[in-house]
Design a protein around this motif. Structure first.
Motif, PDB file in Angstrom:
ATOM      1  N   PRO A 181      30.145  42.198  32.436  1.00  0.00           N
ATOM      2  CA  PRO A 181      30.668  43.521  32.764  1.00  0.00           C
ATOM      3  C   PRO A 181      32.091  43.498  33.312  1.00  0.00           C
ATOM      4  N   VAL A 182      32.539  42.324  33.792  1.00  0.00           N
ATOM      5  CA  VAL A 182      33.859  42.231  34.425  1.00  0.00           C
ATOM      6  C   VAL A 182      34.511  40.885  34.140  1.00  0.00           C
ATOM      7  N   ASP A 183      35.808  40.818  34.421  1.00  0.00           N
ATOM      8  CA  ASP A 183      36.524  39.542  34.435  1.00  0.00           C
ATOM      9  C   ASP A 183      36.262  38.856  35.773  1.00  0.00           C
ATOM     10  N   GLN A 188      49.679  45.047  37.709  1.00  0.00           N
ATOM     11  CA  GLN A 188      48.727  44.104  37.113  1.00  0.00           C
ATOM     12  C   GLN A 188      47.306  44.380  37.566  1.00  0.00           C
ATOM     13  N   PHE A 189      47.148  44.912  38.779  1.00  0.00           N
ATOM     14  CA  PHE A 189      45.797  45.189  39.261  1.00  0.00           C
ATOM     15  C   PHE A 189      45.126  46.292  38.450  1.00  0.00           C
ATOM     16  N   PHE A 190      45.908  47.306  38.044  1.00  0.00           N
ATOM     17  CA  PHE A 190      45.325  48.442  37.341  1.00  0.00           C
ATOM     18  C   PHE A 190      45.466  48.337  35.827  1.00  0.00           C
ATOM     19  N   ARG A 191      45.794  47.147  35.324  1.00  0.00           N
ATOM     20  CA  ARG A 191      45.895  46.995  33.874  1.00  0.00           C
ATOM     21  C   ARG A 191      44.503  47.150  33.244  1.00  0.00           C
ATOM     22  N   ASN A 192      44.475  47.648  32.037  1.00  0.00           N
ATOM     23  CA  ASN A 192      43.214  47.893  31.345  1.00  0.00           C
ATOM     24  C   ASN A 192      43.330  47.410  29.906  1.00  0.00           C
ATOM     25  N   ARG A 216      35.214  36.943  30.651  1.00  0.00           N
ATOM     26  CA  ARG A 216      36.040  38.111  30.352  1.00  0.00           C
ATOM     27  C   ARG A 216      35.133  39.314  30.112  1.00  0.00           C
ATOM     28  N   GLY A 217      35.408  40.404  30.812  1.00  0.00           N
ATOM     29  CA  GLY A 217      34.609  41.599  30.674  1.00  0.00           C
ATOM     30  C   GLY A 217      34.634  42.159  29.268  1.00  0.00           C
ATOM     31  N   PHE A 248      32.323  37.095  40.535  1.00  0.00           N
ATOM     32  CA  PHE A 248      33.269  37.458  41.593  1.00  0.00           C
ATOM     33  C   PHE A 248      34.635  37.743  40.986  1.00  0.00           C
ATOM     34  N   MET A 249      35.253  38.849  41.416  1.00  0.00           N
ATOM     35  CA  MET A 249      36.581  39.222  40.967  1.00  0.00           C
ATOM     36  C   MET A 249      37.573  39.065  42.105  1.00  0.00           C
ATOM     37  N   SER A 250      38.624  38.325  41.868  1.00  0.00           N
ATOM     38  CA  SER A 250      39.707  38.228  42.845  1.00  0.00           C
ATOM     39  C   SER A 250      40.653  39.397  42.626  1.00  0.00           C
ATOM     40  N   PRO A 251      41.579  39.647  43.567  1.00  0.00           N
ATOM     41  CA  PRO A 251      42.509  40.762  43.386  1.00  0.00           C
ATOM     42  C   PRO A 251      43.376  40.664  42.133  1.00  0.00           C
ATOM     43  N   ILE A 252      43.512  39.479  41.541  1.00  0.00           N
ATOM     44  CA  ILE A 252      44.363  39.347  40.355  1.00  0.00           C
ATOM     45  C   ILE A 252      43.592  39.550  39.050  1.00  0.00           C
ATOM     46  N   ASN A 253      42.267  39.704  39.131  1.00  0.00           N
ATOM     47  CA  ASN A 253      41.478  39.951  37.926  1.00  0.00           C
ATOM     48  C   ASN A 253      41.583  41.408  37.494  1.00  0.00           C
ATOM     49  N   VAL A 254      41.301  41.658  36.211  1.00  0.00           N
ATOM     50  CA  VAL A 254      41.109  43.026  35.735  1.00  0.00           C
ATOM     51  C   VAL A 254      39.874  43.583  36.429  1.00  0.00           C
TER      52      VAL A 254
END
Length: 215
Positions: free
Chosen positions: A69-71, A50-54, A206-207, A96-102
């Protein structure tokens, strides 16, 4: 779909998952322990995947909008002095992106990359006030027919590698991949003073899709 930056780590995680569970099946005769190991290793594998999902994003390309630019979650909206490139006051929007974000970074506007620089640094928590200036980071400036904006990828306490694809002189498309930050971080966007901000503090974005500002 998974991001190319995760292919190696995903491959290693799958090999470890299979190896550990085959070994536990052969070496451990207690079924409950086998199940426990299976559950734990499967949870770890799912976290990596899930971390590396795109996920594909539909960006409504327009010169007069700035997309996130990011989730993540908007944690800063304030006027600051940007001293690296513009050397004047700018509106800063930080996400801010948490570890569960894209963790894919996308170009907030399309245009010409006029500046791209990597800075080695510390690994303070991403929301720390000094993280923008002291942490490992990359700075990218893109200019289109209307505006020139700067955005900065910032490593966090867990992020140990920032990937930046933007190179000076290239033409980029709004919403396309600009980079990747591994394991928790933040991105700052610096806009001209007077820009209409379309998001609020603590709002989730959402990015490539959420319009954070209108020019």
């Amino acid at each position: 779909m998974f991001h190319k930056e995760g292919y190696k780590i995903i491959s290693v995680a799958i090999v470890l998952f299979l190896g550990i569970n085959v070994a536990s099946y052969v070496a451990i005769q207690i079924k409950e322990w086998q199940i426990a190991i299976l559950v734990l290793t499967l949870a770890f594998l799912i976290l990596i995947l899930q971390f590396f999902r795109n996920p594909k994003r539909k960006t409504l390309v327009a010169d007069n909008t700035v997309v996130s630019p990011v989730d993540g979650k908007v944690v800063v909206i304030e006027e600051v002095f940007e001293k690296e490139h513009f050397k004047d006051n700018r509106l800063q929007v930080s996400i801010f992106m948490s570890p569960i974000n894209v963790h894919v970074t996308r170009h907030p506007i399309g245009g010409n990359v006029t500046f791209s620089k990597y800075h080695p640094g510390k690994y303070l928590v991403a929301w720390h006030p000094k993280a923008s200036e002291e942490n490992e980071r990359t700075t990218v400036v893109v200019k289109n027919n209307i505006v020139e904006i700067l955005y900065r990828q910032i490593a966090g306490a867990l992020a140990k590698r920032i990937v930046n694809y933007a190179t000076e002189g290239e033409q980029v498309v709004q919403g396309s991949d600009s980079g990747f930050i591994k394991f928790g971080s933040r991105v700052d966007v610096f806009l001209p003073v007077g820009t209409k901000i379309n998001v609020n503090l603590n709002e989730k974005v959402r990015g490539g899709e959420s319009v954070i500002a209108t020019l």
